[in-house]
Write a protein that holds these residues in place. Sequence first.
Motif, PDB file in Angstrom:
ATOM      1  N   PRO A  31       0.879  -1.055   0.109  1.00  0.00           N
ATOM      2  CA  PRO A  31       0.021   0.017  -0.083  1.00  0.00           C
ATOM      3  C   PRO A  31       0.957   1.092  -0.160  1.00  0.00           C
ATOM      4  O   PRO A  31       2.155   1.298   0.422  1.00  0.00           O
ATOM      5  CB  PRO A  31      -0.819  -0.095   1.221  1.00  0.00           C
ATOM      6  CG  PRO A  31      -0.649  -1.499   1.645  1.00  0.00           C
ATOM      7  CD  PRO A  31       0.701  -2.090   1.177  1.00  0.00           C
ATOM      8  N   LEU A  68      -7.700  -2.284   2.092  1.00  0.00           N
ATOM      9  CA  LEU A  68      -6.835  -1.903   3.202  1.00  0.00           C
ATOM     10  C   LEU A  68      -7.424  -1.715   4.289  1.00  0.00           C
ATOM     11  O   LEU A  68      -8.618  -1.498   4.652  1.00  0.00           O
ATOM     12  CB  LEU A  68      -6.458  -0.484   2.856  1.00  0.00           C
ATOM     13  CG  LEU A  68      -5.614  -0.239   1.339  1.00  0.00           C
ATOM     14  CD1 LEU A  68      -5.346   1.052   1.063  1.00  0.00           C
ATOM     15  CD2 LEU A  68      -4.411  -1.290   1.244  1.00  0.00           C
ATOM     16  N   GLU A 104      -3.607   3.885  -1.129  1.00  0.00           N
ATOM     17  CA  GLU A 104      -3.729   3.100  -2.525  1.00  0.00           C
ATOM     18  C   GLU A 104      -3.178   1.921  -2.560  1.00  0.00           C
ATOM     19  O   GLU A 104      -1.979   2.073  -1.974  1.00  0.00           O
ATOM     20  CB  GLU A 104      -3.944   3.942  -3.396  1.00  0.00           C
ATOM     21  CG  GLU A 104      -2.627   4.712  -3.914  1.00  0.00           C
ATOM     22  CD  GLU A 104      -2.710   5.720  -5.216  1.00  0.00           C
ATOM     23  OE1 GLU A 104      -1.613   6.026  -5.794  1.00  0.00           O
ATOM     24  OE2 GLU A 104      -3.756   6.089  -5.399  1.00  0.00           O
ATOM     25  N   ASP A 105      -3.694   0.963  -3.270  1.00  0.00           N
ATOM     26  CA  ASP A 105      -2.735  -0.084  -3.676  1.00  0.00           C
ATOM     27  C   ASP A 105      -3.019  -0.586  -4.874  1.00  0.00           C
ATOM     28  O   ASP A 105      -4.196  -0.568  -5.407  1.00  0.00           O
ATOM     29  CB  ASP A 105      -3.193  -1.360  -2.871  1.00  0.00           C
ATOM     30  CG  ASP A 105      -2.285  -2.436  -2.730  1.00  0.00           C
ATOM     31  OD1 ASP A 105      -1.673  -2.944  -3.718  1.00  0.00           O
ATOM     32  OD2 ASP A 105      -2.054  -3.212  -1.487  1.00  0.00           O
ATOM     33  N   ASP A 136      -2.978  -4.468   3.718  1.00  0.00           N
ATOM     34  CA  ASP A 136      -3.744  -4.929   2.498  1.00  0.00           C
ATOM     35  C   ASP A 136      -4.269  -6.493   3.240  1.00  0.00           C
ATOM     36  O   ASP A 136      -4.047  -6.797   4.187  1.00  0.00           O
ATOM     37  CB  ASP A 136      -3.296  -4.953   1.109  1.00  0.00           C
ATOM     38  CG  ASP A 136      -2.320  -5.911   1.273  1.00  0.00           C
ATOM     39  OD1 ASP A 136      -2.260  -6.969   2.045  1.00  0.00           O
ATOM     40  OD2 ASP A 136      -1.369  -5.731   0.351  1.00  0.00           O
TER      41      ASP A 136
END
Length: 994
Positions: free
Chosen positions: A677, A716, A706-707, A760
């Motif tokens: 992430p 997440l 964000e990933d 995550d």
Amino acid sequence: MGLTLQVVLFWLLALHSDTVTGSTLYRVQEEQPPNTLIGSLAADRGLPDSGHLYKLEVGAPYLRVDGKTGDIFTTEIPIDRETLKDCRSLSKGKLCYLEFEVSVTDLIQNQSPRLIEGRIEVQDINDNTPQFPSSVLTISVPENTIMGALFSIPLATDRDSERNGVAEYVLTAGPDAATLFGLQVAEDRGGKLPQLIVLGNLDREFKDSYDLTIKAVDGGNPQRYSSALLRVVVTDANDNAPKFEKSTYESEVSENSPTGHSILQVKANDSDMGPNGEIEYTLHQAVDPVPRLLRIDHSTGVISVKGSLDREEISSLSFYVMAKDKGPQPKSSKTFVTIEVTDQNDNAPAVEIRGIGLVTHSKGVANISEDMPVATAVALVQVSDKDEGENAVVTCVVAGDVPFQLRPASDSSSDNKRKYFLQTTTPLDFERIREYRVEIVAVDSGNPALSSTNSLKVQVTDVNDNSPIFSPAVFEVDFAEENQPGEKVLDVTASDADSGTNAELFYNILADSSIKGLFEIDPNTGEVRARSPLDREHKERYEFRVTAADKGSPVHKGTASVVINVLDRNDNDPKFMLSGYSFSVLENMPPLSPVGMVTVLDVDKGENARVHLSVEPDGGKFVVQNGTGTILSSISFDREKDSSYTFRLKAVDEGEPPRSSYVGVTINVLDENDNDPVVTKPSNFSYKRLSPVSSPDSHVEIVEAEDLDSGPNAELVFSIAGGNPHQLFRISPTSGEITLAKEMTRKHGGLHRLVVRVTDRGKPPRHTTALVHIYVNETISNVSLVEALIGHSLYTPLDRDIAGDPDNGFAAQRSNILFGSLAGVAGVVLLILVVVFIRHRIQKETKSGYQAGKKETKDLYASKQAPKNAKGKRGRKGKPQKSPKPLGEEEEVSLQKSLKFNLDGINDSPRIHLPLTYSPGSPDIGRHYRSNSPLPSIQLQAQSPSASQKHQAVQDLPAANTFVGTGTDDNSTGSDQYSDYSYKTSQPKYNNKQ
């Protein structure tokens, strides 16, 4: 004395206020004159009456506030409880409030304004009069109403509250009505329901209306009331039902009577008056055809013709007629009506000729063999007439000189329907006369008489005693598919030993469902043709029977079998089993791994069915195996680079000419958890100011991340990994919102550094770490102080909590703001002098080294190697620097992977981006963190192991865009507007030694 006491009580009620934490409550009656004092905020909240500015934020136009004293007054617009927006539709028992907000600014301390929220309870006064819906209220009472019956009176309404609303109703009646009517008031859910009660017997013939007065009085002091005229209308009792003059009615009507022709009139009487005596006539429970053929006048009762009357269709009509009065409770009666339809001679006799026995008729022609004996019946003749009586008596004869006559076929025939046999009178000779036209005439006995004729054609046929014969009995032929419609397949022939018409053959196919519509045969020549293209893939062999029938009577037939073998052509494209293929594979699969399998078929035969597969366009990424249809990858997939691939497969057969087809293939690359992430907000260098009087559950900050993965790998979870020893904050695991967990005390003032971990849901999970700085104070008057605290935090190991300064009380801090500002100014001046001195030394002594603004590509805290042409050097006295106590292995790796250092544009701004409290030996922060503003940074090398250890935490931080605050009350993104000092610098280079 009483008036004075009343005024005192009013002001005690109007000016009474309740003060609670964060809110103030006042009470005042509505409709007060302008400039009426409602309350004093300075006195009620314990604020000074000078040195503060009061401003009304919410409450206009009904309120105004004295800017110096905070006194709240009414305005020229009166407060009307009944017209306030929030009080118009209040339910019973609810209070009416007028909300206000006043901001208070300390002009001496120049602090941020405070907001005081409050409410004013607007109390009702009796300023509205009860109102009836109309000045005249009318109630209808039947004259036969029993004593004690109740009739509802329309309600009066009052816009005031319950206490000042409608309290009672009063009924005033004259001498003639006082003994007949009374008032009863019921209560329902707190409301008053007036009802008129009948006390005596009413007689409409004596008096048909009474005028009373109804008055509604409210409960105010003084009371308010209004009156309305209550008119009681005595209506007639409907006590008589209509009565017909006859219990039944009968009549006749001639068929074909014109529309509107009157048939009869029914009549009923009602002894009541008015609507109770008005009668309406209707057809009662009448079914078709009565409503279609007849109508009745609703007022007069006249029954007339509506549709076309035909006695032959309907000879009699029977139905009920209902008479109903128009009273409020209508009464009715009914009578039975019968109408006979009389006949007219409007139908001519009908002559019907049909076959009888073995003699068949076709299109008015009867065939009879020449060898039939005399008196053989050729046809059955039926004569009928739809009329009745003399109009239906029919005479029937055979006209002309023919060898046929009529003979009664039954002894029970009626006058209007008779049956006859048409039979021969002499032997028939085919060679002399082959056919006869027999005409039959029928005449009825009406006046005038009506007649009709019909004829029959009688054909004399030859005797047929031979059947057609096929040779051979089985016909077999090969025929290629994809033929043209109507193309000839073969000829079949048969022969008949008879002569003439008995030898003329008629060919036909005995088709079953399998060949229906595929083949046809010429009925005269026996030529078999294909009506539509044949498809070998649908059927390879057809087998059916054909017949040859002669034209004799009786007909003789012969049959034969036909076999058709269908030959193959390359008329089918290879066909994929699906219109499109979609496969899903995991990323990072090794090359030449199977990613899917397709199936292709060719329904042709032999060489036409052999198929070769290929990839188009052939980009070298995929290959397909012929025979198995397996698709192999030539590459290893990376979903973050390409999440899907699309191409076509081509299938080509070996026919002549070859045929091909295409199918689309989509390869979807499934995600593996191979990305950490990334925190996008907030920056590690930013901070959020939080008021120490913030209430629990208050919003503090939100962490956004964000990933690059997808699905669960990109879902997440947020958690606080450190920096929260007092459990003062909590974070939403799903949204990343940080809120205050409990109330703060003095020891919580100052800077808090939360270590937020973002993980995550992949397997195995991956995570990263971010820093969230929260500065707890009422205001930020010394931006440099906060920047220094942020800089110190960035060089503090993550396993050491930064959670406020217990010795930094809010009151002490406010009193030291001025001294802190002066100290900050002095520190900035001192730092500028030091920097100028260092830069002067650097320009003289160095020719190589780090240049400010260049991007670092190596770990700044890894061991640095000397240039190849220089001797390796260590720290002071040749000893390596000590490393600080490391974080957890996962957090440190995550922070180092996400950390990217970049410094751009350092030539334009004079702002120095270093904490003012750091010594020149501190590590260069500008080399590790990227700034939104083009601000210069100065590289300062650590001079001791302790300095290196002190700032070891920086290498664990993820990349961020800034670490300096704006100095506002809420967020920090830059500090240009608070820059009090400037320093102009070029881009010097520093060697390792310096």
